[in-house]
Write an enzyme that holds these catalytic residues in place. Structure first.
Site, PDB file in Angstrom:
ATOM      1  N   HIS A   1     -10.425   4.819   5.372  1.00  0.00           N
ATOM      2  CA  HIS A   1      -9.824   5.437   4.184  1.00  0.00           C
ATOM      3  C   HIS A   1     -10.506   6.765   3.864  1.00  0.00           C
ATOM      4  CE1 HIS A   1      -7.206   2.159   3.319  1.00  0.00           C
ATOM      5  NE2 HIS A   1      -8.135   1.313   2.887  1.00  0.00           N
TER       6      HIS A   1
ATOM      7  N   HIS B   1     -13.488  -0.478   7.881  1.00  0.00           N
ATOM      8  CA  HIS B   1     -12.177  -0.331   7.246  1.00  0.00           C
ATOM      9  C   HIS B   1     -12.207   0.766   6.177  1.00  0.00           C
ATOM     10  CE1 HIS B   1      -8.332  -1.842   5.469  1.00  0.00           C
ATOM     11  NE2 HIS B   1      -8.874  -1.338   4.367  1.00  0.00           N
ATOM     12  N   GLU B   2     -13.182   0.697   5.283  1.00  0.00           N
ATOM     13  CA  GLU B   2     -13.225   1.650   4.168  1.00  0.00           C
ATOM     14  C   GLU B   2     -13.519   3.074   4.641  1.00  0.00           C
ATOM     15  OE1 GLU B   2     -12.067   0.746   1.386  1.00  0.00           O
ATOM     16  OE2 GLU B   2     -12.053  -1.404   1.823  1.00  0.00           O
TER      17      GLU B   2
END
Length: 303
Positions: free
Chosen positions: A263, A259-260
């Site tokens: 980003h 997920h990160e």
């Protein structure tokens, strides 16, 4: 002999007395977001102790402007459920495909209580509340990007990362696999190096904010956060119970890392629950890339 038995009995009884406290220490209700349960059912016009925490939550995660006509101290203590708060809750409910009642109902309180990423849900559009308390937040139904659509330069596709795993040596393999997941669907390749001074991406575990500006809040709250492209910063919350795979009452390292990294590559949050870029993750769950994530990364670097 009688003294020894008495001593053992005393220790046993003391242990029993401690059990309720040990149980409470691991209770989800004592997480940083546990207060939502007590405020469930609150609605516009109410004045309930703790409502200011809901306002801070919505400000922090992109649904409500932090600008207010009152002083910061007054806002911190303001437990009135006003028009602006109702509008922000409706925006949150719309984003998560809930019925936009504007009431802190059970589904909304449950979702707000979930462990989540520390990046705001919609970083490309801030929720501006006008004088009538209406939201101007334009909620999408899939992937979004950071403001200005920052990307890694066209010639910079092989990214170097450093990892300070601290007391979590198991993170190395999980993070490597997470990078591999994105490499398989994009034009990027990734390589771990030992020198953080030359790394494009720096990953580490941090603990809750003790005045150092870190936005972590202890177990069960925000799990991690990452900066947009070229800034290259990614922090795990060191206070969480981390695990490899689907382990009860734990958070999967690879899922959060994947997920990160999204980003770090330029993706914001998705409102598609099956997407890796969905803002929250349940304890004991794992998740991989969804077509929404793949479409997002390809749209960002081919558009």
């Amino acid at each position: 002999m009688e003294t020894k038995v008495s001593s053992m009995l005393s220790v046993f009884v003391s242990s029993l007395l401690l059990l309720p406290f040990l149980s409470q220490a691991t209770s989800p209700d004592l997480s940083p977001f546990g207060f939502f349960k007590d405020l469930q059912g609150s609605k516009k016009g109410d004045k309930v102790e703790g409502i200011h925490k809901v306002r801070k939550y919505l400000q922090r995660f992109g649904y409500m402007s932090s600008t207010h006509s009152k002083t910061e101290t007054q806002v911190d203590r303001d437990d009135h459920f006003d028009d602006a708060l109702e509008s922000a809750i409706k925006a949150f409910q719309t984003y998560y495909h809930l019925k936009p009642t504007g009431i802190l109902d059970a589904p909304t309180a449950t979702l707000m209580s979930s462990p989540r990423c520390g990046v705001p849900d919609n970083p490309s559009v801030t929720n501006n509340i006008n004088s009538h308390g209406h939201s101007h937040l334009n909620i999408g139904t899939h992937y979004i990007f950071f403001p200005g659509k920052p990307r890694w330069p066209a010639g910079q596709t092989h990214l170097l990362y450093s990892l300070d795993s601290g007391s979590h040596p198991e993170a190395a393999d999980a993070v490597a696999k997470a990078f591999g997941t994105w490499a398989a669907v994009s034009h990027f390749t990734f390589e771990r190096i030992s020198d953080p001074t030359v790394a494009n991406i720096k990953i580490s575990f941090q603990i809750r904010d003790h005045g150092d500006g870190m936005p972590f809040d202890g177990p069960g709250g925000t799990l991690a956060h990452a900066a947009p492209p070229t800034e290259g910063i990614f922090h795990f919350d060191g206070d969480e119970t981390w695990a490899i795979g689907a382990v009860a009452n734990s958070i999967d390292l690879q899922t959060v890392a994947t997920h990160e990294i999204g980003h770090l590559l330029g993706l914001g949050h998705s409102s598609v629950e099956a997407a890796i870029m969905y803002p929250s993750i349940s304890r004991g769950a794992t998740k991989g890339l969804n077509q929404d994530d793949i479409d997002g990364i390809r749209a960002l670097y081919t558009g």
